[in-house]
Write an enzyme that holds these catalytic residues in place. Structure first.
Site, PDB file in Angstrom:
ATOM      1  N   GLY A  17       0.811  -1.210   0.000  1.00  0.00           N
ATOM      2  CA  GLY A  17       0.000   0.000   0.000  1.00  0.00           C
ATOM      3  C   GLY A  17       0.840   1.254   0.000  1.00  0.00           C
ATOM      4  N   ASP A  18       1.912   1.254   0.772  1.00  0.00           N
ATOM      5  CA  ASP A  18       2.808   2.407   0.808  1.00  0.00           C
ATOM      6  C   ASP A  18       3.512   2.606  -0.528  1.00  0.00           C
ATOM      7  OD1 ASP A  18       2.589   3.499   3.443  1.00  0.00           O
ATOM      8  OD2 ASP A  18       3.652   1.760   4.221  1.00  0.00           O
TER       9      ASP A  18
END
Length: 403
Positions: free
Chosen positions: A182-183
């Site tokens: 996600g990052d």
């Protein structure tokens, strides 16, 4: 080559002259900064000073495996950047950052929404001083909406974005991918957004706006994940279908799965019509290769269990290397499931400069992932190792224009 210690040999850089102030920490914002720095942007990373009970700097410096107190991960995430120590909790520190931003093209932050405003650094205020400024804002849920003030980490974004639900064996607890996808996805979307905003700024140059007009790039972690979820929403919208976890298979596309070998496993993608025929012939299943019902994907999906069983029966009696040799010769996509050692020893990675050495300030050589994308005219370069905390403070502030 994409790494050099001799500045005279550095090729032209695509983002040379672009000045970036990186205020973010950990992964998402700094990954966007790394991407820009790899292609020549002057990225000045602002880090907090040491406080009582804390080492100071970006917490990533202390994450996972350390060498002399600093994460080796740092050499990848912060290469090509400069480190300046300033305390944003003080007005003096914030004033210096504002002055740095006055001279910048881009500022990157990934704090909880409202933090920059609390510090007196809202985009509206900064852009009045620097109308061409582009601000990348990465947060869990974005700068607007009912969830904007919730704390957000990649693990939650992957769940809310739909990825975690699918990442499981049927009937078992979903698992994470093992890295903070996600990052990283948010960082990549942020870098793309900055480049789009730079293009728009260039087009907006006018006598009233000699540098062009900047804008805010608003990236939410969960949206970066959701953007990569392919058919998930359209299938629900059209048919009410809720896509379910399927382990290593790819539902609706056949065959595509992981298969056991005598000494390991391989992944095979035989889902193209002509590829499927070559695969079946290679494993001596001409009956399936010539079956008219299996000539296209819809028919294969109906009989995927039969197809997977046939492939698995063939791979199970052969070592991985033999499976790779046979299927590569048949032009069937196949691959070993790599761990770190496999990657480090793979000649293709090295031939494409995807494994590059960086030497830390105290002499340790660390291999890090190379630079992508590969540009033919202005390739990325590793010019600097990850900086020591505050290594560039004096030089950067000495060059700052006096107020």
């Amino acid at each position: 080559m994409t790494t050099t210690s001799n500045t005279a040999t550095i090729p032209p850089q695509a983002l040379e002259g672009l000045k970036v102030i990186e205020l973010g920490q950990l992964i998402a914002g700094p990954f966007a900064g790394k991407t820009l720095a790899d292609f020549g942007a002057d990225v000045i990373k602002i880090e907090p000073p040491a406080a009582e009970g804390a080492a100071g700097g970006d917490p990533l410096r202390q994450w996972r495996m350390l060498h002399n107190g600093t994460s080796v991960w740092w050499q990848f995430q912060s290469r090509n950047k400069k480190s300046v120590v300033l305390d944003l909790r003080t007005e003096e520190g914030r004033d210096i950052v504002r002055r740095l931003i006055d001279e910048a093209d881009v500022v990157i932050e990934n704090f909880k929404p409202g933090t920059m405003e609390k510090w007196g650094m809202a985009y509206e205020d900064l852009s009045q001083r620097n109308p061409g400024l582009i601000m990348l804002r990465i947060s869990g849920y974005g700068q607007t909406g009912p969830y904007r003030e919730r704390p957000g980490f990649a693990v939650v974004a992957e769940a809310m974005g739909g990825m975690r639900y699918l990442n499981a064996e049927p009937g078992r607890v979903p698992v994470r991918a093992g890295v903070s996808l996600g990052d990283t996805l948010a960082g990549l979307h942020g870098a793309i957004g900055i480049l789009l905003a730079l293009q728009a700024r260039q087009r907006s140059i006018s006598p009233e706006a000699p540098k062009g007009r900047g804008q805010v790039v608003d990236v939410a972690l969960y949206e970066a994940v959701f953007n990569c979820m392919e058919s998930l929403l359209p299938e629900f919208s059209a048919f009410g279908a809720i896509r379910q976890p399927a382990g290593s298979a790819l539902p609706g596309i056949a065959p595509s799965n992981a298969y056991p070998c005598a000494d390991g496993m391989v992944v095979i993608g035989g889902n193209g019509d002509s590829i499927f025929k070559r695969l079946m012939i290679a494993i001596a299943r001409d009956d399936l290769a010539t079956d008219p019902e299996l000539a296209s994907n819809p028919g294969r999906v109906k009989r995927v269990a039969e197809i997977d069983a046939a492939i698995g029966a063939w791979t199970a009696t052969r070592p991985v290397d033999q499976v790779l040799d046979v299927l590569n010769a048949a032009s069937v996509p196949v691959g070993r499931i790599y761990n770190a050692q496999d990657i480090a020893h793979d000649p293709h990675y090295r031939a494409r400069d995807m494994i590059l050495p960086v030497t830390t300030h105290d002499g340790l050589t660390v291999e890090v992932p190379g630079i992508i994308p590969k540009l033919s005219g202005t390739p990325g370069v590793i010019q600097r190792r990850g900086p020591m905390l505050g290594e560039d403070t004096e030089a950067v502030l000495a060059a700052l224009k006096k107020p």
